[in-house]
Design an enzyme around this catalytic site. Structure first.
Site, PDB file in Angstrom:
ATOM      1  N   LYS A   2     -46.579 138.571  38.016  1.00  0.00           N
ATOM      2  CA  LYS A   2     -46.235 137.152  37.849  1.00  0.00           C
ATOM      3  C   LYS A   2     -47.412 136.321  38.334  1.00  0.00           C
ATOM      4  CE  LYS A   2     -42.699 133.806  39.296  1.00  0.00           C
ATOM      5  NZ  LYS A   2     -41.356 133.698  39.880  1.00  0.00           N
TER       6      LYS A   2
ATOM      7  N   GLY B  50     -44.252 130.235  36.692  1.00  0.00           N
ATOM      8  CA  GLY B  50     -45.346 131.086  36.264  1.00  0.00           C
ATOM      9  C   GLY B  50     -45.089 131.846  34.993  1.00  0.00           C
TER      10      GLY B  50
ATOM     11  N   GLY C 228     -41.663 130.825  32.973  1.00  0.00           N
ATOM     12  CA  GLY C 228     -40.729 129.843  33.507  1.00  0.00           C
ATOM     13  C   GLY C 228     -41.493 128.760  34.219  1.00  0.00           C
TER      14      GLY C 228
ATOM     15  N   ASP D 283     -31.575 130.241  43.385  1.00  0.00           N
ATOM     16  CA  ASP D 283     -31.704 130.103  41.927  1.00  0.00           C
ATOM     17  C   ASP D 283     -31.089 131.320  41.225  1.00  0.00           C
ATOM     18  OD1 ASP D 283     -32.279 128.802  39.577  1.00  0.00           O
ATOM     19  OD2 ASP D 283     -34.402 129.380  39.531  1.00  0.00           O
TER      20      ASP D 283
HETATM   21  N1  ATP Z   1     -40.069 142.637  37.791  1.00  0.00           N
HETATM   22  C1  ATP Z   1     -39.786 142.279  36.546  1.00  0.00           C
HETATM   23  N2  ATP Z   1     -39.531 143.201  35.596  1.00  0.00           N
HETATM   24  C2  ATP Z   1     -39.233 142.840  34.322  1.00  0.00           C
HETATM   25  N3  ATP Z   1     -39.175 141.564  33.886  1.00  0.00           N
HETATM   26  C3  ATP Z   1     -39.413 140.592  34.786  1.00  0.00           C
HETATM   27  C4  ATP Z   1     -39.725 140.884  36.150  1.00  0.00           C
HETATM   28  N4  ATP Z   1     -39.894 139.731  36.816  1.00  0.00           N
HETATM   29  C5  ATP Z   1     -39.692 138.748  35.911  1.00  0.00           C
HETATM   30  N5  ATP Z   1     -39.414 139.254  34.683  1.00  0.00           N
HETATM   31  C6  ATP Z   1     -39.140 138.494  33.446  1.00  0.00           C
HETATM   32  O1  ATP Z   1     -39.842 137.260  33.498  1.00  0.00           O
HETATM   33  C7  ATP Z   1     -38.915 136.168  33.477  1.00  0.00           C
HETATM   34  C8  ATP Z   1     -39.477 135.043  34.311  1.00  0.00           C
HETATM   35  O2  ATP Z   1     -39.674 135.494  35.647  1.00  0.00           O
HETATM   36  P1  ATP Z   1     -39.356 134.542  36.883  1.00  0.00           P
HETATM   37  O3  ATP Z   1     -37.919 134.098  36.757  1.00  0.00           O
HETATM   38  O4  ATP Z   1     -39.744 135.220  38.133  1.00  0.00           O
HETATM   39  O5  ATP Z   1     -40.342 133.321  36.564  1.00  0.00           O
HETATM   40  P2  ATP Z   1     -40.115 131.766  36.786  1.00  0.00           P
HETATM   41  O6  ATP Z   1     -41.375 131.104  36.348  1.00  0.00           O
HETATM   42  O7  ATP Z   1     -39.706 131.521  38.192  1.00  0.00           O
HETATM   43  O8  ATP Z   1     -38.896 131.474  35.793  1.00  0.00           O
HETATM   44  P3  ATP Z   1     -37.812 130.267  35.844  1.00  0.00           P
HETATM   45  O9  ATP Z   1     -38.543 128.985  35.907  1.00  0.00           O
HETATM   46  O10 ATP Z   1     -37.079 130.464  34.521  1.00  0.00           O
HETATM   47  O11 ATP Z   1     -36.916 130.517  37.021  1.00  0.00           O
HETATM   48  C9  ATP Z   1     -37.589 136.743  33.972  1.00  0.00           C
HETATM   49  O12 ATP Z   1     -36.459 136.041  33.482  1.00  0.00           O
HETATM   50  C10 ATP Z   1     -37.654 138.155  33.378  1.00  0.00           C
HETATM   51  O13 ATP Z   1     -37.248 138.135  32.027  1.00  0.00           O
END
Ligand code: ATP
Length: 326
Positions: free
Chosen positions: A33, A16, A13, A132
């Site tokens: 992450k 990260g 996302g 969010d």
């Molecule tokens: N603890 C976890 N266990 C399983 N899958 C996870 C976990 N954390 C994150 N994910 C997967 O990774 C995806 C992206 O994680 P996260 O939303 O924390 O990242 P992001 O970069 O902030 O994403 P965005 O920009 O879409 O909000 C989540 O939608 C989920 O599918």
């Protein structure tokens, strides 16, 4: 990070990339992450980046709640990388809904909403605003229970461990963004999260997003046309909204169409849905209010929904996950 053997990529996302990994010391499967650059100004390695610290601090505050993903560690490496290690949960609600291809029955939606609202109530009691909430940021574990993840946009609210407004605007992914945020509010509160939970509840019940706007103004128009403008202009905070002068706020609106859209939802279910989706923040249910409504409290529903977890959540005072490396 040498203890973690990287398995497959599970998500990506704005903030990260997320990998499934194995902790070689314990064999446990975790989610790692890796935060993207941008916030890593402290190249001397003496402090965690602001982004990592904030996400980790909000997760840490909520640690132990069964509906919030568990933080196991937060690391920075010498190369300026920043990592959060979390329990591995499972697919997101968004993925599950896509694969399922049909709405959830009301009793299932109530069980899931009880979990989400309980997680939100605990987080809000601790002064954390998630900012969010959306189906991509809610994970489903092997038992079908939900856990809120991605605290990348979260912050401590005034009265919690931190500062008073103004807060950043915009926050929250467009389709789940509350009307006051669309009108530029920087003084919002936890009810931006409960609006998003109302959108999620509608999506669980309908099998499709409630308000799939294409731009901020289209989003606001859809919100007003769907739930009614609810005398938004009479809300005491209205005149302080940066976009209070928008012509969209002056236009006369039909009453809420929400009931027509969910004709088979019980009266008690509709009471919660319409309360979470009240346009005016002062009329919107908080998470704690919602959990006290009959949909959740009447004997039949309380018995039908399996308890989440026998343990009651109590906020930890101080202390951290097993390794916050600064
Ligand atoms: N603890 C976890 N266990 C399983 N899958 C996870 C976990 N954390 C994150 N994910 C997967 O990774 C995806 C992206 O994680 P996260 O939303 O924390 O990242 P992001 O970069 O902030 O994403 P965005 O920009 O879409 O909000 C989540 O939608 C989920 O599918």
């Amino acid at each position: 990070m040498e203890h973690y053997e990287r398995l497959e990529k599970i998500g990506e996302g704005a903030s990260g990339v997320v990998y499934k990994a194995r902790d070689s010391r314990t064999g446990a499967i975790v989610a790692v992450k890796r935060l993207r650059g941008g916030g890593f100004g402290d190249h001397d390695g003496s402090r965690l980046s602001e982004d990592l610290l904030r996400e980790a601090a909000c997760l840490e505050a909520c640690r132990g709640h069964p509906s919030v993903v568990e933080l196991r560690a937060a690391h920075r490496d010498g190369a300026g990388g920043a990592f959060l290690v979390m329990e591995y949960v499972g697919p997101s609600v968004a993925q599950v809904m896509r694969e399922r291809g049909r709405p959830f029955p009301e009793a299932d939606a109530r069980r899931l909403m009880r979990q989400l609202l309980d997680g939100a109530r605990a987080m809000h009691d601790l002064g954390v605003l998630h900012r969010d909430l959306k189906p991509d940021n809610v994970l489903v574990d092997a038992h079908g229970d939900l856990k809120i993840c991605d605290f990348g946009m979260s912050r401590f609210a005034a009265g919690g461990a931190a500062t008073a407004p103004p807060y950043t605007s915009p926050v929250v992914t467009l389709w789940y963004r509350a009307p006051e945020l669309l009108l530029g509010s920087t003084e919002y509160d936890a009810r931006v999260d409960t609006w998003a939970l109302g959108c999620i509840m509608a999506e669980l019940l309908a099998g499709a997003p409630l308000l799939p706007g294409r731009s901020e103004m289209d989003q606001l128009n859809r919100a007003f046309d769907t739930v009614g403008a609810d005398d938004m202009t009479d809300w005491p905070g209205f005149s302080r909204l940066p976009r209070a002068g928008s012509p969209l706020c002056q236009r006369s609106r039909p009453p809420s169409r929400l009931r027509e859209m969910f004709p088979s939802l019980s009266a008690a279910g509709f009471d919660v849905l319409s309360g979470l989706l009240a346009c005016r923040p002062d009329r919107r249910l908080t998470a704690a209010d919602a959990l006290r409504r009959p949909w959740f409290t009447d004997a039949e529903s309380a018995n039908a929904d399996q308890p989440l977890n026998a343990c009651r959540f109590t906020a930890r005072v101080g202390g951290v996950a097993d390794a916050i490396v600064v």
